[in-house]
Design a protein around this motif. Structure first.
Motif, PDB file in Angstrom:
ATOM      1  N   LEU A  26      -2.682   0.988  16.816  1.00 28.05           N
ATOM      2  CA  LEU A  26      -3.301   1.172  15.508  1.00 28.05           C
ATOM      3  C   LEU A  26      -3.756   2.612  15.303  1.00 28.05           C
ATOM      4  O   LEU A  26      -3.639   3.179  14.207  1.00 28.05           O
ATOM      5  N   GLU A  27      -4.268   3.220  16.360  1.00 31.00           N
ATOM      6  CA  GLU A  27      -4.750   4.597  16.258  1.00 31.00           C
ATOM      7  C   GLU A  27      -3.640   5.593  15.960  1.00 31.00           C
ATOM      8  O   GLU A  27      -3.893   6.676  15.421  1.00 31.00           O
ATOM      9  N   ARG A  28      -2.401   5.244  16.295  1.00 32.90           N
ATOM     10  CA  ARG A  28      -1.281   6.175  16.098  1.00 32.90           C
ATOM     11  C   ARG A  28      -0.544   5.937  14.780  1.00 32.90           C
ATOM     12  O   ARG A  28       0.387   6.678  14.455  1.00 32.90           O
ATOM     13  N   ILE A  29      -0.927   4.914  14.035  1.00 33.24           N
ATOM     14  CA  ILE A  29      -0.270   4.663  12.750  1.00 33.24           C
ATOM     15  C   ILE A  29      -0.820   5.659  11.735  1.00 33.24           C
ATOM     16  O   ILE A  29      -2.028   5.745  11.526  1.00 33.24           O
ATOM     17  N   PRO A  30       0.048   6.433  11.088  1.00 30.68           N
ATOM     18  CA  PRO A  30      -0.431   7.461  10.150  1.00 30.68           C
ATOM     19  C   PRO A  30      -0.888   6.851   8.835  1.00 30.68           C
ATOM     20  O   PRO A  30      -0.807   5.633   8.615  1.00 30.68           O
ATOM     21  N   GLN A  31      -1.367   7.706   7.961  1.00 35.58           N
ATOM     22  CA  GLN A  31      -1.782   7.266   6.633  1.00 35.58           C
ATOM     23  C   GLN A  31      -0.591   6.653   5.906  1.00 35.58           C
ATOM     24  O   GLN A  31       0.520   7.184   5.925  1.00 35.58           O
ATOM     25  N   LEU A  32      -0.840   5.525   5.274  1.00 28.82           N
ATOM     26  CA  LEU A  32       0.230   4.838   4.557  1.00 28.82           C
ATOM     27  C   LEU A  32       0.496   5.534   3.220  1.00 28.82           C
ATOM     28  O   LEU A  32      -0.360   6.247   2.706  1.00 28.82           O
ATOM     29  N   PRO A  33       1.667   5.336   2.652  1.00 27.31           N
ATOM     30  CA  PRO A  33       2.002   6.043   1.402  1.00 27.31           C
ATOM     31  C   PRO A  33       1.079   5.667   0.256  1.00 27.31           C
ATOM     32  O   PRO A  33       0.619   4.524   0.158  1.00 27.31           O
ATOM     33  N   ALA A  34       0.805   6.633  -0.602  1.00 26.23           N
ATOM     34  CA  ALA A  34      -0.023   6.391  -1.786  1.00 26.23           C
ATOM     35  C   ALA A  34       0.861   5.781  -2.871  1.00 26.23           C
ATOM     36  O   ALA A  34       1.761   6.432  -3.393  1.00 26.23           O
ATOM     37  N   THR A  35       0.603   4.528  -3.181  1.00 30.16           N
ATOM     38  CA  THR A  35       1.430   3.821  -4.164  1.00 30.16           C
ATOM     39  C   THR A  35       0.653   3.468  -5.426  1.00 30.16           C
ATOM     40  O   THR A  35       1.221   2.921  -6.370  1.00 30.16           O
ATOM     41  N   GLY A  36      -0.647   3.763  -5.426  1.00 30.74           N
ATOM     42  CA  GLY A  36      -1.458   3.410  -6.583  1.00 30.74           C
ATOM     43  C   GLY A  36      -1.921   1.969  -6.577  1.00 30.74           C
ATOM     44  O   GLY A  36      -2.509   1.495  -7.549  1.00 30.74           O
ATOM     45  N   ARG A  37      -1.693   1.273  -5.492  1.00 30.27           N
ATOM     46  CA  ARG A  37      -2.124  -0.118  -5.350  1.00 30.27           C
ATOM     47  C   ARG A  37      -2.603  -0.313  -3.914  1.00 30.27           C
ATOM     48  O   ARG A  37      -2.312   0.514  -3.035  1.00 30.27           O
ATOM     49  N   PRO A  38      -3.338  -1.396  -3.632  1.00 24.36           N
ATOM     50  CA  PRO A  38      -3.728  -1.661  -2.245  1.00 24.36           C
ATOM     51  C   PRO A  38      -2.499  -1.812  -1.344  1.00 24.36           C
ATOM     52  O   PRO A  38      -1.438  -2.267  -1.793  1.00 24.36           O
ATOM     53  N   ALA A  39      -2.637  -1.428  -0.100  1.00 27.63           N
ATOM     54  CA  ALA A  39      -1.532  -1.508   0.846  1.00 27.63           C
ATOM     55  C   ALA A  39      -1.075  -2.956   1.013  1.00 27.63           C
ATOM     56  O   ALA A  39      -1.876  -3.896   0.969  1.00 27.63           O
ATOM     57  N   ARG A  40       0.219  -3.119   1.215  1.00 23.24           N
ATOM     58  CA  ARG A  40       0.824  -4.430   1.490  1.00 23.24           C
ATOM     59  C   ARG A  40       1.351  -4.382   2.914  1.00 23.24           C
ATOM     60  O   ARG A  40       2.172  -3.524   3.260  1.00 23.24           O
ATOM     61  N   ILE A  41       0.853  -5.310   3.773  1.00 21.65           N
ATOM     62  CA  ILE A  41       1.125  -5.258   5.210  1.00 21.65           C
ATOM     63  C   ILE A  41       1.657  -6.598   5.695  1.00 21.65           C
ATOM     64  O   ILE A  41       1.140  -7.655   5.319  1.00 21.65           O
ATOM     65  N   ALA A  42       2.673  -6.565   6.563  1.00 23.82           N
ATOM     66  CA  ALA A  42       3.196  -7.755   7.222  1.00 23.82           C
ATOM     67  C   ALA A  42       2.961  -7.638   8.722  1.00 23.82           C
ATOM     68  O   ALA A  42       3.273  -6.603   9.327  1.00 23.82           O
ATOM     69  N   ASP A  43       2.407  -8.683   9.317  1.00 24.93           N
ATOM     70  CA  ASP A  43       2.176  -8.750  10.758  1.00 24.93           C
ATOM     71  C   ASP A  43       3.124  -9.813  11.319  1.00 24.93           C
ATOM     72  O   ASP A  43       2.929 -11.008  11.098  1.00 24.93           O
ATOM     73  N   LEU A  44       4.152  -9.381  12.049  1.00 26.27           N
ATOM     74  CA  LEU A  44       5.186 -10.287  12.543  1.00 26.27           C
ATOM     75  C   LEU A  44       4.835 -10.799  13.930  1.00 26.27           C
ATOM     76  O   LEU A  44       4.617 -10.022  14.866  1.00 26.27           O
ATOM     77  N   GLY A  45       4.776 -12.133  14.059  1.00 28.47           N
ATOM     78  CA  GLY A  45       4.357 -12.735  15.314  1.00 28.47           C
ATOM     79  C   GLY A  45       2.859 -12.608  15.477  1.00 28.47           C
ATOM     80  O   GLY A  45       2.351 -12.165  16.511  1.00 28.47           O
ATOM     81  N   CYS A  46       2.135 -13.018  14.453  1.00 26.20           N
ATOM     82  CA  CYS A  46       0.687 -12.766  14.380  1.00 26.20           C
ATOM     83  C   CYS A  46      -0.126 -13.581  15.368  1.00 26.20           C
ATOM     84  O   CYS A  46      -1.302 -13.304  15.584  1.00 26.20           O
ATOM     85  N   GLY A  47       0.467 -14.645  15.961  1.00 24.17           N
ATOM     86  CA  GLY A  47      -0.292 -15.469  16.891  1.00 24.17           C
ATOM     87  C   GLY A  47      -1.505 -16.082  16.231  1.00 24.17           C
ATOM     88  O   GLY A  47      -1.438 -16.513  15.072  1.00 24.17           O
ATOM     89  N   PRO A  48      -2.650 -16.101  16.914  1.00 25.92           N
ATOM     90  CA  PRO A  48      -3.842 -16.722  16.346  1.00 25.92           C
ATOM     91  C   PRO A  48      -4.574 -15.866  15.319  1.00 25.92           C
ATOM     92  O   PRO A  48      -5.659 -16.234  14.869  1.00 25.92           O
ATOM     93  N   GLY A  49      -4.003 -14.728  14.957  1.00 28.84           N
ATOM     94  CA  GLY A  49      -4.565 -13.925  13.867  1.00 28.84           C
ATOM     95  C   GLY A  49      -5.653 -12.952  14.252  1.00 28.84           C
ATOM     96  O   GLY A  49      -6.194 -12.258  13.378  1.00 28.84           O
ATOM     97  N   ASN A  50      -5.974 -12.856  15.526  1.00 30.98           N
ATOM     98  CA  ASN A  50      -7.082 -11.981  15.915  1.00 30.98           C
ATOM     99  C   ASN A  50      -6.760 -10.511  15.684  1.00 30.98           C
ATOM    100  O   ASN A  50      -7.621  -9.736  15.250  1.00 30.98           O
ATOM    101  N   VAL A  51      -5.502 -10.084  15.937  1.00 29.04           N
ATOM    102  CA  VAL A  51      -5.194  -8.681  15.674  1.00 29.04           C
ATOM    103  C   VAL A  51      -4.915  -8.442  14.190  1.00 29.04           C
ATOM    104  O   VAL A  51      -5.075  -7.315  13.699  1.00 29.04           O
ATOM    105  N   THR A  52      -4.524  -9.479  13.467  1.00 25.83           N
ATOM    106  CA  THR A  52      -4.340  -9.332  12.017  1.00 25.83           C
ATOM    107  C   THR A  52      -5.656  -8.940  11.368  1.00 25.83           C
ATOM    108  O   THR A  52      -5.685  -8.149  10.413  1.00 25.83           O
TER     109      THR A  52
END
Length: 272
Positions: A27-53
């Motif tokens: 997570l610390e190495r993920i750069p700033q996400l693109p500015a799209t004028g809307r809240p970020a849209r994120i997909a977590d693949l293989g989320c398991g019990p959701g704790n890291v989501t």
């Protein structure tokens, strides 16, 4: 023979600090996400019990985040975390198998934590995932890289031993589909991304009797336990054999059991 392991969220969430540390580092190495004028849209693949989501929601508090998993047990646990977030975002969880998941909308970040190793040919999925990102969007993942370590090598050898071969065949190795860091780098750069790929070996000190066995009960041992679920006596016998091998490979010391764990990380950014 079961086609997929049955997961136990409670067992998986044991050793939570050790299991989530690589995701914090990713997570610390993920750069700033693109500015799209809307809240970020994120997909977590293989989320398991959701704790890291939930950790994604802390980093992007107004984001719309969907966690996907193919395990009913994991999804049931994850959905207890579903709903609005304090920053105005939203967590949602849905059934989705990484092996054939296709984005149905544009995402700013597609992330996967310790899940791609279960999917044969997962690097071939990168192209369609990257196509769902806007310019500057990010694909990030981490996978275990310890499949030649004693914990996994001994499991594979035991499954292939004369006593267990007929029933377990390649169960100890069948879900190991990782690439080496240089191979991930090549895949991602060939797709036009700027990629940051690295590896880390965490030298973990696990606590408790048979701590390594407890660790693999939540991950690598799941396919075997699923296959033997209808024969508790056989499952108990297999685990006893495996436990003795692990005790010899990972002796418990006065402060706990040393368990080195290699992880492979990648953060790829689509050209802006």
């Amino acid at each position: 023979m079961s086609s997929a392991p049955t997961w136990d969220p409670q067992i998986y969430l044991q050793h939570t600090d050790h299991r989530t540390r690589p995701f914090h580092d990713l997570l610390e190495r993920i750069p700033q996400l693109p500015a799209t004028g809307r809240p970020a849209r994120i997909a977590d693949l293989g989320c398991g019990p959701g704790n890291v989501t939930e950790l994604l929601a802390r980093r992007w508090p107004d984001a719309r985040i969907t966690g996907y998993d193919s395990s009913p047990q994991m999804l049931a646990a994850a959905r207890t975390r579903e709903g609005g977030t304090p920053g105005g975002g939203h967590l949602h969880f849905a059934r989705g198998d990484i092996a054939d998941w296709e984005p149905q909308e544009q995402y700013d970040l597609i992330v996967s934590n310790a899940a791609l190793q279960w999917v044969r040919g997962h690097a071939e999925r990168f192209k369609s995932w990257l196509e769902a990102l806007p310019p500057g969007g990010v694909l990030a993942f981490q996978v275990p890289g310890n499949f030649t370590s004693p914990s996994h090598a001994l499991l594979g050898e035991l499954c292939d031993s004369p006593r267990w071969r007929a029933r377990l065949a390649d169960q100890g190795r069948r879900y190991v589909h990782i690439l080496e860091p240089a191979e991930y780098l090549r895949w991602l750069t060939d797709l036009g991304c700027t990629a940051d790929v690295w590896e880390t070996t965490y030298v973990q000190l696990l606590q408790g009797r048979d701590a390594v066995l407890d660790w693999v009960r939540g991950t690598a041992l799941r396919p075997v336990l699923t296959t033997l679920a209808d024969d508790p006596e056989a499952a108990e016998a297999f685990v006893a054999e495996y436990r003795d091998l692990l005790r010899a490979a990972y002796p418990e010391g006065p402060d706990g059991t040393v368990f080195p764990f290699r992880r492979i990380f990648a953060v790829a950014r689509k050209p802006a």
